[in-house]
Design a protein around this motif. Structure first.
Motif, PDB file in Angstrom:
ATOM      1  N   PRO A  10      25.493 -44.525 -33.742  1.00  0.00           N
ATOM      2  CA  PRO A  10      24.388 -44.877 -32.870  1.00  0.00           C
ATOM      3  C   PRO A  10      23.595 -43.989 -31.906  1.00  0.00           C
ATOM      4  N   SER A  33      17.969 -37.038 -40.586  1.00  0.00           N
ATOM      5  CA  SER A  33      17.145 -38.016 -41.313  1.00  0.00           C
ATOM      6  C   SER A  33      16.391 -38.871 -40.195  1.00  0.00           C
ATOM      7  N   ALA A  35      14.817 -37.665 -37.802  1.00  0.00           N
ATOM      8  CA  ALA A  35      13.655 -36.751 -37.440  1.00  0.00           C
ATOM      9  C   ALA A  35      12.440 -37.489 -38.217  1.00  0.00           C
ATOM     10  N   TYR A  37      12.066 -40.673 -39.250  1.00  0.00           N
ATOM     11  CA  TYR A  37      11.411 -41.784 -38.357  1.00  0.00           C
ATOM     12  C   TYR A  37      10.818 -41.509 -37.562  1.00  0.00           C
ATOM     13  N   ARG A  38      11.234 -40.209 -36.742  1.00  0.00           N
ATOM     14  CA  ARG A  38      10.399 -40.043 -35.601  1.00  0.00           C
ATOM     15  C   ARG A  38       9.067 -39.445 -36.001  1.00  0.00           C
ATOM     16  N   ALA A  97      11.602 -47.560 -38.790  1.00  0.00           N
ATOM     17  CA  ALA A  97      12.960 -47.781 -39.384  1.00  0.00           C
ATOM     18  C   ALA A  97      13.252 -49.099 -39.964  1.00  0.00           C
ATOM     19  N   ARG A 103      11.338 -47.193 -45.352  1.00  0.00           N
ATOM     20  CA  ARG A 103      12.847 -46.766 -45.702  1.00  0.00           C
ATOM     21  C   ARG A 103      12.468 -45.969 -47.188  1.00  0.00           C
ATOM     22  N   ARG A 124      21.879 -43.267 -39.812  1.00  0.00           N
ATOM     23  CA  ARG A 124      22.250 -44.285 -39.604  1.00  0.00           C
ATOM     24  C   ARG A 124      22.866 -44.847 -41.038  1.00  0.00           C
ATOM     25  N   ARG A 151      21.942 -38.212 -23.250  1.00  0.00           N
ATOM     26  CA  ARG A 151      20.366 -38.035 -23.534  1.00  0.00           C
ATOM     27  C   ARG A 151      19.651 -37.790 -22.413  1.00  0.00           C
ATOM     28  N   ARG A 174      18.028 -50.368 -28.684  1.00  0.00           N
ATOM     29  CA  ARG A 174      17.805 -49.865 -30.267  1.00  0.00           C
ATOM     30  C   ARG A 174      19.088 -50.022 -30.766  1.00  0.00           C
TER      31      ARG A 174
END
Ligand code: CDP
Length: 220
Positions: A10, A33, A35, A37-38, A97, A103, A124, A151, A174
């Protein structure tokens, strides 16, 4: 066969840092990975595409002009290493995502990171979907409050303003979305569980290296 170590888990569990250090220590390549999706989220924001426009997001993901170079990330030749870490990008990445077409569009790009002598992949669904034949699959997690704290420190170090309370809500929201989506949901499956709540980064790295040595004697 080029070995892959899949490290899933997570948000803000520390898997990025752990995965990168494991890769360094073994001289392996590294795939962040999340990054990707970001980057889809950031590129959407910059092109005025809403997070509800599934078709446009799928197209964007298929045509992303991205370069990973010496620890930095470039989108359309612009440096975006820090920009993709903002909280708005985190939230929008998790929305992007959940779109199956996004995806699928990113699958080939992720698999292309598998190069000799090996790959450490962080995400994930690294062990469940992208590299199901990974020689080692780790599910790295930690208590949500600790993750919010980590974070918070990460953002503060980068000079990005944040509030602990909103980070915790965000992380929990999230987590729920990542775990409950229909496509590639975050789940432990048959991965080895690594709870880092009370571990230092180095202890977590050492554990992954020890598991890899057991799984692949001679390569570590
Ligand atoms: O840094 P953090 O762990 O919060 O997130 P990340 O790994 O950068 O990923 C950002 C978002 O992308 C996550 O919230 C997931 O929804 C999504 N993601 C995914 O669905 N599959 C992956 N393999 C990696 C990330």
């Amino acid at each position: 066969m080029i070995p892959v170590i899949a490290i899933d888990g997570p948000s803000a569990s520390g898997k990025g840092t752990v995965a990168e250090r494991v890769a360094q220590s073994l001289g392996f390549h590294f795939l962040d990975s999340g990054a990707l999706y970001r980057l889809v989220a950031l590129a959407a924001g910059r092109s005025g595409i809403s997070m509800g426009d599934t078709t446009a997001l799928e197209k964007l993901a298929a045509n992303l002009d991205v370069r990973f170079y010496q620890g930095n990330i470039y989108l359309n030749n612009q440096l975006v290493t820090d920009d993709i870490r903002s909280e708005i990008c985190s939230r929008h990445a998790s929305l992007a995502a959940a779109i199956p077409g996004v995806r699928t569009a990113l699958l080939t790009r992720q698999r292309a990171f598998r190069e000799a002598p090996g790959l450490v992949a962080d995400g994930r669904d690294m062990g469940s979907v992208v590299f199901p034949d990974a020689v080692l699959k780790v599910f790295l997690t930690a208590d949500p409050k600790i993750r919010a704290h980590r974070r918070y420190n990460q953002l503060m170090n980068k000079g990005i303003p944040a509030s602990m309370q909103s980070l915790l809500w965000d992380i929990e929201e999230r987590d729920t979305r990542d775990e409950s989506r229909t496509v590639a949901p975050l789940k432990r499956g048959n991965a080895l569980l690594l709870d880092t709540t009370t571990l230092t980064i180095q202890q977590a790295v050492d554990q992954v290296l020890a598991w890899f040595a057991e799984a692949q004697p001679g390569l570590s």
